[in-house]
Design a protein around this motif. Sequence first.
Motif, PDB file in Angstrom:
ATOM      1  N   LYS A  25      86.686  34.707  16.235  1.00 51.50           N
ATOM      2  CA  LYS A  25      85.259  34.881  15.977  1.00 51.50           C
ATOM      3  C   LYS A  25      84.527  35.308  17.234  1.00 51.50           C
ATOM      4  CE  LYS A  25      84.226  31.019  13.956  1.00 51.50           C
ATOM      5  NZ  LYS A  25      83.631  29.870  13.293  1.00 51.50           N
ATOM      6  N   GLN A  26      84.837  34.637  18.347  1.00 53.86           N
ATOM      7  CA  GLN A  26      84.151  34.920  19.610  1.00 53.86           C
ATOM      8  C   GLN A  26      84.462  36.337  20.096  1.00 53.86           C
ATOM      9  OE1 GLN A  26      81.887  32.873  21.071  1.00 53.86           O
ATOM     10  NE2 GLN A  26      81.466  34.655  22.325  1.00 53.86           N
ATOM     11  N   ASN A  29      82.619  38.803  17.888  1.00 55.34           N
ATOM     12  CA  ASN A  29      81.188  38.799  18.198  1.00 55.34           C
ATOM     13  C   ASN A  29      80.902  39.478  19.532  1.00 55.34           C
ATOM     14  OD1 ASN A  29      80.543  37.526  15.812  1.00 55.34           O
ATOM     15  ND2 ASN A  29      80.565  35.485  16.708  1.00 55.34           N
ATOM     16  N   HIS A  57      85.292  37.739   8.701  1.00 54.39           N
ATOM     17  CA  HIS A  57      84.793  36.379   8.952  1.00 54.39           C
ATOM     18  C   HIS A  57      85.304  35.397   7.898  1.00 54.39           C
ATOM     19  CE1 HIS A  57      82.384  37.095  12.467  1.00 54.39           C
ATOM     20  NE2 HIS A  57      81.879  38.174  11.900  1.00 54.39           N
ATOM     21  N   VAL A  60      88.855  34.556   8.962  1.00 53.44           N
ATOM     22  CA  VAL A  60      88.826  33.634  10.096  1.00 53.44           C
ATOM     23  C   VAL A  60      88.491  32.228   9.617  1.00 53.44           C
ATOM     24  CG1 VAL A  60      87.580  33.061  12.206  1.00 53.44           C
ATOM     25  CG2 VAL A  60      88.341  35.385  11.830  1.00 53.44           C
TER      26      VAL A  60
END
Length: 100
Positions: A25-26, A29, A57, A60
Motif C-alpha cells: 500500500k505504501q 501510494n 487495494h 492488498v
Amino acid sequence: MYPGHGDTLVVTKPDRLGRLAGNHKQVANDLQDQGVGLLALCQGIDTTTAGSRSFFHMLVAIAEFERNLIVGPARDGLAATRARAWKGDRRIDFLPHRGK
C-alpha cells in the motif's frame, strides 16, 4: 535510474513490491504521489486507471486479512507453548553413579 512523473513501474506480481501488505500500500501510494504508475503483469493491474487502482487495494486488503488469519493463531500457539514450558534449570544424570 529512478522512475519519474509519467513513468510506469512494471512488476510481474504485486507481491514483488515488498514483504507485507502495508508495504504494498505504501509503495503504491508513494508512486502515485510521484506521478508514477504501477503495472502488475500477472494480474493485469494498471494503477493509472481508477478501476485497477481500487482492484489493487482490494487485493492488498485481502492479503492483509489472510496474513492476520495466519499470524493470530500462530502467536496464540507460541504463547501457549511458552506458558507450558518449564523455565528452570534441570540437571539430569543419565547414568547413575555406580559403586566403586
